[in-house]
Design an enzyme around this catalytic site. Structure first.
Site, PDB file in Angstrom:
ATOM      1  N   ASP A 222      46.788  53.287  38.666  1.00  0.00           N
ATOM      2  CA  ASP A 222      45.268  52.114  38.041  1.00  0.00           C
ATOM      3  C   ASP A 222      45.484  51.891  36.435  1.00  0.00           C
ATOM      4  O   ASP A 222      45.388  53.024  35.522  1.00  0.00           O
ATOM      5  CB  ASP A 222      44.118  53.306  38.538  1.00  0.00           C
ATOM      6  CG  ASP A 222      42.913  53.419  38.472  1.00  0.00           C
ATOM      7  OD1 ASP A 222      42.423  51.749  38.414  1.00  0.00           O
ATOM      8  OD2 ASP A 222      42.161  53.466  36.789  1.00  0.00           O
TER       9      ASP A 222
ATOM     10  N   HIS B 250      47.144  48.339  32.584  1.00  0.00           N
ATOM     11  CA  HIS B 250      46.646  47.522  30.953  1.00  0.00           C
ATOM     12  C   HIS B 250      46.638  48.745  30.237  1.00  0.00           C
ATOM     13  O   HIS B 250      46.505  48.789  29.232  1.00  0.00           O
ATOM     14  CB  HIS B 250      45.886  46.645  30.943  1.00  0.00           C
ATOM     15  CG  HIS B 250      44.879  46.335  32.123  1.00  0.00           C
ATOM     16  ND1 HIS B 250      44.751  46.201  33.217  1.00  0.00           N
ATOM     17  CD2 HIS B 250      43.697  46.063  31.852  1.00  0.00           C
ATOM     18  CE1 HIS B 250      44.096  46.448  33.809  1.00  0.00           C
ATOM     19  NE2 HIS B 250      43.046  47.048  32.415  1.00  0.00           N
TER      20      HIS B 250
ATOM     21  N   ASP C  63      37.353  46.041  44.769  1.00  0.00           N
ATOM     22  CA  ASP C  63      37.651  44.784  43.071  1.00  0.00           C
ATOM     23  C   ASP C  63      36.130  43.297  43.586  1.00  0.00           C
ATOM     24  O   ASP C  63      35.910  43.019  42.518  1.00  0.00           O
ATOM     25  CB  ASP C  63      38.209  44.574  41.845  1.00  0.00           C
ATOM     26  CG  ASP C  63      38.591  46.885  41.929  1.00  0.00           C
ATOM     27  OD1 ASP C  63      37.655  47.113  42.247  1.00  0.00           O
ATOM     28  OD2 ASP C  63      40.268  46.840  41.613  1.00  0.00           O
TER      29      ASP C  63
END
Length: 1540
Positions: A555, A558, A669
């Protein structure tokens, strides 16, 4: 009878390393397939004397079998240098992981003739080898490309296990094979699955028995439903109410662990208080317009920012710093920084200059934010400034400066210093205001925002950036300031490698973070030592997840510190090495994506089809993840073709690999098609994703056509699906969404992934996208037509023209459309259900009327009139003509070795090479090289010509190259390749070519039937197979040291075949046809221009003796011996018919060549007694034509020919060339045809030539009447050229020794008056005089010892190029000729002098490939050769500067031979000897690169300055390659001598 068992073959993945230790693979990203049994091997390949071999070691953390992986445990492999070979290190791969390697070595110091400072050991950067995990379901391997993943939000699954089982059965029934669960742990107060309350406990609400239930679930999923499992791992944050935070607030960012956040905390606290005070302040609490917001923001600026005085976190406290600085000055504590200071100049500085100096030299606390007035000036530096301005402070002295004046001065300077700090604050304050305005506007006013409504204590004006832990018995033991912890969030376009809450970021102060108020950001620091509890806690969590789940979704990858993710994945892989890791990674750049993927061993990055905002963009996404283009080239296809059946290895090249994707049609999402596009687009999007050659996935609700994105935090309803009834899902059309069609699509996706359907063609046509995915070998495939559904597409069929599939047979699998009721009433009813999440009423319908027509061998597909948006048609395809008994691929890549087994080297010259002129000669003028429309003519008619073009096409998979287009348009190239070999085979001397011609014809006949789009691929396979077989056969015919040598040496050796063959117009003899050597191609290919005495004699040692072609060497020696005249051999042979005797040096190269033959060739001395029939009579300069009866009427032994050459030179030569005049040279003046050579018996040196001719290899004659250079040589080199003197000495010492041994019958030569001088005496004269007459000393003090004119010396410490030439300054020019003398006659040279001279050449002459032909400091230096230049420049017009600066390659070989020879003389240890070889290797880098890239597969004649391309250079020159082979020959002899 027992059957023989085929031995299992080990796959070997070749990993070459560059000279600097980096992977020499495209893109440097190394992604290898899952581990196998037996284990495959990574084979590191390092050039034998690469720079990293100097005291070098390769370090690899791939563990041995049975050992546990530890990231920091590297195995060391010592790199043992080998100049003649390649170092290979094999490492077996037993488990998947993200492995790494690096090398350590001691860099090679700069080469010098004197001692140099030793270099320090160093190491390369770390490089990564990612090994894909091996996934299995019920014992069957599941390639990553076959994954069909299904993502679910676990909290909506209903009651465990009953509801869960129904959903899982429905998922399995639809053909999915992996389920992604959002986190299954206990959730925090927000109820978001990603806000985890306790990482070590599963949600007991869903799993009453906790971990046991999960273990049973995962086991049952695989056993009963054939489903693997994946879960999220959330490392970045924890729920804001996680109980363990109260015990360990140091796990988060607070002002104790991150003091730079203090200003951000003060601002956050003040904003919360301001929000509470809105009503009291008379400000609106329910914002209805931007005007309301503006009123609020004006007060924020005044009451929050103005009151907080945040600028104090930026600026220097002027008063406090002024006092401190003055005190330091008064107390004499001034400290000036290092460096020169002009104190007088400082007094006149402006205030800004003074301020800048203070900041540059005395600023403290500027490294980060922190407490107020953290920034300060070092008082001692400030005191130094005052001392410079006012002098030192001395109490009681009348001259002491005024303290008040100094105080006032430094105060003003500090005010000036604060100006940029105030501007810095103003910028941040403006950003704070803008971020607050935009965020409040979004959440309160914007139509697309959540419209949060009234501002209250529970819904403040702006979200808090901090979680404030409650005060209780646990937290009271901590510093109260440590209880406010930063919440996690994300920053738009942030640097993925930067910690947004770290000391170098102000994102939390500038309010740039889109914060998740329910999550506390975790602070890991640089390693476990920085936060022991947190690292241990999350490592336990990670291992727990790896115990049960087959895959991880990282999750917010980045935002995850990369060193943390690396550590945690190492923890996971100790439990399950084959963990399948995917990541949500939005780093903003592909380069950054690669960094994460390489270091973490991420198998796939999540990519989303719903990000496509149009059909065109959706097509681009599908194209990106679809696979390689149809009919792609595969370098591995031929690599192992035609191998011995007992071969134990299968060689693989590591290919360029993209970042792999997990391509989702939709995620939790994404907004759904019903929201973002048209609900009907659900079906085409699902189909398009399923056709991609990567892992694919979907989300619960997509197949069911859910009307909108599920709000995962506040939503409480349960999933519902027609597919979760417990009954079987029927493949095909049906109600309740697309489940039945998805079953078909998933089945095909899994099949294609497992079987390796890697090639895809994607086409976009208005509203349509078509995808054809096929297997590269069987050519079986599936073809999809998808009519997308975006807003505005209506209900028409979109007018897709008939689709033709060339050479392909197609069968309809099915055609369907999706119909959805998305009316407002229906939508409201569906979304208004209180208990269940439901899909819109949707059904798939069979579509009739698809027409498949046969058109020749092609299929033409026509759609019916009704094919509305939201429709798809799916077909199974095959290519009947690609089917072959053993498989077409296998057939076209087999049998070549046997077909080529009988050909010889002259056959291979025809098969592989032949430039335009040679091919015309071979075909009696009928045929030349092949010309490709849009590309141009090939350089060779043979296989090398084709492969030089195809090599790059194959490696780059360049299907758009003109050759590929040409092959698709017709089969002319096939006809040409077969035809030329068949015609050649009809000639008796080439009868052995029948085998290759027949093989080629049979293979081409087999591929002629395939569809034209496949022809480039199969043509390349056939050509590459034939080329490899020809090259392998070539190597079989050469000596072992070449056959087993490094690739560079093998490539050089092939030049011998390239330049040697039968030429009708250019034999070595006037009366018989034999193979001859071309000086270079294509300029010197045929007729009179082919055979040059000097070039052949220089080249024969390397190209013939160094490769084992002794017969060719002997034939060329005999041929030139036969034409000895005037004691010389001809410069131009003219097949012995019209030889021209104008080169003074050629005979010395000839004699050196014979000497080399006797020393290299087994029983080489026997050549001395071989008889050469003489074209002219011995010791008789009479000219007569080749068909005169006197021609070849007498013979001489080679021994006698040698003696004749020496005697004639000892006696002196003085003649005019036969047929002198324009007939033989239209540029030369009449006096240039006069040849005179004589010996100075004081020194033993031979002199010759004049300023009107050019008798050495630097033989360019001026040609320009316009420039006045016609008949004026560019480089006459009259007098005694240094290389001639060296070769003279070499020859004399050789024959003297042979005479002493009784192997040469002549003791010496006769001089005038019957006086005799022995060869030994002659050589002694040369040796005693050489250094005196040729050496230019390093210092003027030494000049008296040498024959030099100090006034003319340009560069010292060198050897003259000439002695006593017609222009004295030319003697002193630095040119690359003296290394020739050093190589053949090393004992003429003083070792120290030689080393220094070589250093000068190394510094000033050596280029990337060649040697500059003149010192760049010379006034005549002109390094750009353009033969066509027709200017009035005397130096360069018509290329007169051919040898006045351009960089020639053949001297590089002699320079490196000399360098190695003399450098080894001072090397005492094996390590020191290695250093010599490494210096040589480093200087070969340009040549290595050039031969690899050249379409001519050779080394060019010359380059311009610094290796720039020269258009007039002959692109492959015999001596350029030969002289480098000589270097390898020397090295082999040196090392053999050492071992002996």
């Amino acid at each position: 009878m027992a059957t023989s068992k085929t031995p299992s073959r080990t796959a070997v993945y070749q990993l070459p390393l560059t000279d600097s230790g980096a992977p020499d693979v495209a893109g440097t990203y190394i992604y290898l397939p899952p581990p196998t049994d037996p284990a495959y091997i990574v084979r590191f390949q390092i050039e034998g004397t690469s720079s990293i071999c100097r005291k070098g070691s390769l370090w690899v953390n791939i563990p041995k079998k049975g050992e546990k992986f530890q990231r920091d445990r590297y195995r060391e492999y010592k790199l043992k240098p080998d100049f003649n070979g390649c170092i290979q290190i094999d490492i077996a791969v037993h488990e998947a992981n993200a492995y790494s390697f690096y090398t350590t070595y001691t860099p090679l110091p700069q080469w010098s003739s004197t001692d140099v400072t030793p270099t320090e050991p160093t190491r390369t950067e770390t490089y990564y080898i990612d090994v894909c995990p091996r996934l299995t379901i019920q014992g069957q391997q599941m390639p990553v490309e076959s994954i069909a993943l299904f993502s679910i939000l676990s909290k909506f699954m209903g009651k465990f296990p009953s509801d869960w089982d129904k959903h899982l059965r429905g998922i399995s029934e639809r053909g999915y094979n992996m389920v992604h669960f959002t986190p299954l742990m206990i959730r925090g107060d927000s109820n978001s699955p990603y806000s985890i309350y306790d990482q070590l406990r599963f949600d007991t609400g869903a799993f009453p028995n906790g971990e046991k239930d999960v273990a049973d679930l995962v086991k049952r999923m695989e056993k009963e439903f054939s489903l693997l499992s994946m879960t999220d791992v959330v490392w970045n944050h924890t729920a804001n109410n996680s109980k363990w935070l109260e015990e360990h607030p140091e796990a988060g960012y607070n002002v104790e662990t991150a003091p730079w956040l203090r200003s951000a905390l003060e601002l956050d606290t003040a904003l919360l208080q301001f929000s509470k005070d809105l009503k009291t302040l008379g400000l609106p609490t329910n914002l209805s317009s931007e005007d309301d917001l503006v009123k609020v923001m004006n007060e924020v600026k005044t009451r929050v920012l103005g009151t907080l005085k945040l600028w104090e976190y930026y600026v220097v406290d002027v008063k406090q710093n002024t006092d401190s600085i003055v005190d330091a000055w008064i107390s004499g504590q001034a400290r000036f920084p290092e460096g020169d200071l002009d104190l007088d100049a400082m007094k006149s500085w402006t205030p800004k200059q003074k301020a800048d100096w203070l900041i540059d030299n005395g600023l403290q606390g500027g490294d980060r934010m922190g407490e107020r007035f953290r920034r300060r000036i070092d008082p001692s530096v400030g005191g130094a400034l005052l001392s410079a301005l006012f002098g030192r402070y001395e109490r009681g002295s009348s001259s002491t400066p005024d303290k008040a004046v100094a105080h006032n001065e430094i105060h003003k300077v500090l005010d000036e210093a604060n100006l940029p700090f105030y501007r810095e604050y103003d910028g941040d304050a403006a950003e704070i205001m803008e971020q607050l305005f935009n965020r409040i506007k979004y959440v309160r006013l914007d139509s697309h925002g959540p419209k949060l409504g009234e501002i209250t204590e529970t819904s403040p004006l702006i979200e808090s950036y901090f979680t404030r832990l409650p005060l209780n018995g646990t937290t009271k033991k901590h510093n109260p300031e440590a209880l406010a912890l930063v919440n996690n969030g994300w920053v738009w376009a942030a640097d993925a490698m930067r910690d947004n809450a770290g000391s170098q970021s102000r994102a939390y102060l500038r309010r740039e973070v889109i914060v998740w108020g329910d999550c506390v950001k975790l602070r890991y620091g640089n390693g476990p030592q920085d936060n022991p509890f947190l690292w241990d806690h999350m490592a336990k969590y990670t291992r727990l997840m790896a115990t049960y789940f087959h895959g991880f979704r990282i999750d917010n990858c980045h935002s995850t510190p990369i060193h943390l993710a690396e550590y945690m994945l190492d923890q996971a892989r100790t439990v399950n090495p084959n963990i399948f890791v995917v990541a949500e990674l939005f780093s903003g750049s592909e380069e950054m994506d690669f960094k994460f993927v390489m270091r973490l061993g991420i198998s796939a990055l999540i990519r989303e089809a719903m990000q496509g905002w149009s059909t065109q963009e959706l097509s681009r996404l599908v194209h990106r993840h679809g696979g390689v283009p149809i009919a792609s080239f595969d370098p591995d296809e031929v690599l192992n073709a035609d191998r011995d059946e007992n071969a134990t290895e299968v060689i693989r090249k590591i290919k360029r690999s993209p970042v792999h994707a997990l391509f989702m049609d939709c995620t939790h999402d994404n907004e759904t098609p019903a929201q973002k596009r048209d609900a009907r687009d659900t079906l085409p999007t699902a189909a398009l994703v399923s056709m991609c050659a990567c892992a694919t996935g979907s989300v619960m609700g997509f197949d069911e056509v859910y009307p909108e994105l599920i709000e995962l935090v506040h939503e409480t309803r349960r999933y519902s699906s027609v597919n979760s009834s417990g009954a079987a899902v029927r493949a095909g059309a049906g109600e309740g969404g697309i489940g039945g069609i998805k079953k078909i699509l998933n089945s095909i996706h899994v099949e294609m992934g497992k079987q390796g359907f890697t090639e895809t063609y994607i086409h976009h046509d208005n509203e349509y996208i078509t995808v054809h995915r096929v297997h590269p070998d069987t050519r079986k495939g599936y073809f999809l037509i998808a009519h997308t559904a975006f807003p505005g597409y209506g209900n028409g069929n979109g007018s897709l023209p008939p689709t033709t599939l060339p050479g392909t047979k197609a069968t309809l699998v099915g055609s369907w459309s999706l119909e959805v009721d998305n009316s407002p009433e229906t939508r409201a009813a569906v979304t208004g259900d209180k208990d269940l999440l439901k899909g819109l009423p949707a059904s798939t319908k069979d579509l009739e009327g698809i027409v498949i027509e046969a058109s020749g061998d092609s299929a033409v597909i026509k759609l019916p009139e009704r094919f509305p948006p939201g429709s798809i048609a799916l077909f199974e395809t095959s290519v009947p003509t690609a089917e072959h008994g053993n498989g077409l691929d296998k057939f076209v890549t087999s049998g070549a070795r046997a077909a080529f087994a009988e050909v010889d080297l002259y056959d291979l010259n025809v098969i592989l090479y032949r430039c335009e002129g040679e091919e015309r000669d071979l075909s009696d003028g009928k045929d030349g090289v092949y010309s490709i429309p849009g590309h141009g003519a090939l350089v060779y008619a043979g296989l090398q010509g084709w492969w030089s073009v195809l090599r790059d096409i194959v490696n780059e998979n360049n299907l758009g190259h003109p050759l590929c287009n040409h092959l698709r348009e017709g089969q002319w190239a096939l006809d040409y390749c077969v035809g030329r070999l068949e015609r050649a085979a009809e000639k008796s001397r080439y009868s052995r070519i029948k085998g290759p011609a027949q093989w080629l014809k049979e293979r081409f006949d087999a591929i002629r039937k395939v569809p034209s789009f496949l022809l480039p691929r199969y043509f390349a396979m056939v050509i590459q197979t034939a080329y490899n077989a020809a090259v392998d056969r070539n190597m079989e015919l050469l000596v072992d040291n070449v056959r087993n040598g490094q690739d560079f040496l093998r490539s050089l050796a092939l030049v011998s075949t390239q330049v040697t063959g039968y030429i009708n117009s250019a034999s070595l003899w006037a009366n018989k046809s034999v193979p001859s050597m071309a000086a270079g191609l294509p300029h010197f290919a045929t007729d009179w221009a082919r055979c040059w005495g000097r070039d052949i004699c220089i080249s024969a040692r390397g190209l013939y003796m160094g490769t084992g072609r002794y017969k060719d060497a002997k034939e060329h020696i005999l041929a030139f011996a036969s034409v000895l005249k005037h004691g010389m051999i001809p410069n131009l042979l003219g097949a012995g018919k019209t030889p021209r005797y104008n080169s003074r040096d050629s005979v010395w190269w000839f004699l050196q060549n014979i000497q080399d033959y006797t020393k290299i060739v087994p029983d080489g001395l026997a050549i001395l007694q071989e008889q050469a029939p003489r074209r002219f009579l011995p010791y008789d300069d009479t000219w007569f034509p080749h068909d005169d009866k006197r021609a070849y009427s007498q013979s001489s032994s080679i021994e006698d020919v040698i003696q004749e050459a020496l005697q004639r030179h000892a006696s002196g030569l003085d003649f005019r060339e036969y047929n002198a005049g324009p007939a033989i040279d239209s540029q030369m003046k009449s006096e240039g045809f006069n040849i005179k050579i004589w010996t100075d018996w004081e020194t033993g040196i031979i002199f010759g030539g004049s300023q009107s001719n050019c008798g050495t290899w630097m033989d360019k004659m001026g040609e320009s009447e316009k420039a006045g250079s016609k008949g004026v040589p560019g480089t006459p080199r009259d007098g005694a050229p240094v290389e001639i003197t060296g070769m003279l000495y070499s020859t004399l010492r050789w024959v003297a020794q042979l005479y002493k041994e009784g192997k040469y019958k002549y003791e010496g030569v006769t001089l005038d008056g019957d006086k005799r001088i022995t060869f030994s005496e002659w050589a002694d004269k040369l040796k005693s005089s050489f250094e005196r007459v040729y050496y230019v000393p390093q210092t003027p003090e030494e000049d008296s010892k040498y024959d030099v004119n100090p006034k003319i010396i340009n560069r010292r410490g060198i050897y003259k190029d000439l002695y006593r030439s017609g222009k004295e300054y030319e003697d002193y020019q630095l040119r690359p000729n003296f290394p020739v003398a050093m190589t053949v006659a090393p004992d003429l040279f003083d070792v120290d002098h030689a080393l220094h001279a070589l250093e000068q050449a190394d510094r000033h002459l050596l280029g990337p490939q060649g040697m500059a032909t003149l010192d760049p400091s010379d006034l005549n230096y002109r390094p750009y050769y353009i033969n066509s230049e027709d200017s009035d420049d005397f130096h360069t017009s018509k290329g007169r500067n051919y040898h006045q600066g351009p960089e020639w390659l053949w001297p590089t070989g002699f320079f490196l031979r000399a360098l190695l020879k003399f450098d080894l003389k001072r090397r005492k240890t094996p390590e020191e000897r290695v250093e010599s070889y490494q210096h040589v290797t480093r200087r070969l880098a340009g040549c290595m690169k050039a031969i690899k890239e050249s379409p001519w597969a050779g080394l060019t004649e010359l380059t311009q300055k610094n290796g720039e391309f020269c258009g007039d250079s002959c692109p492959t020159q015999a001596w350029s390659a030969s002289c480098i082979i000589d270097l390898f020959q020397d090295a082999r002899e040196y090392e053999a001598g050492m071992s002996a």
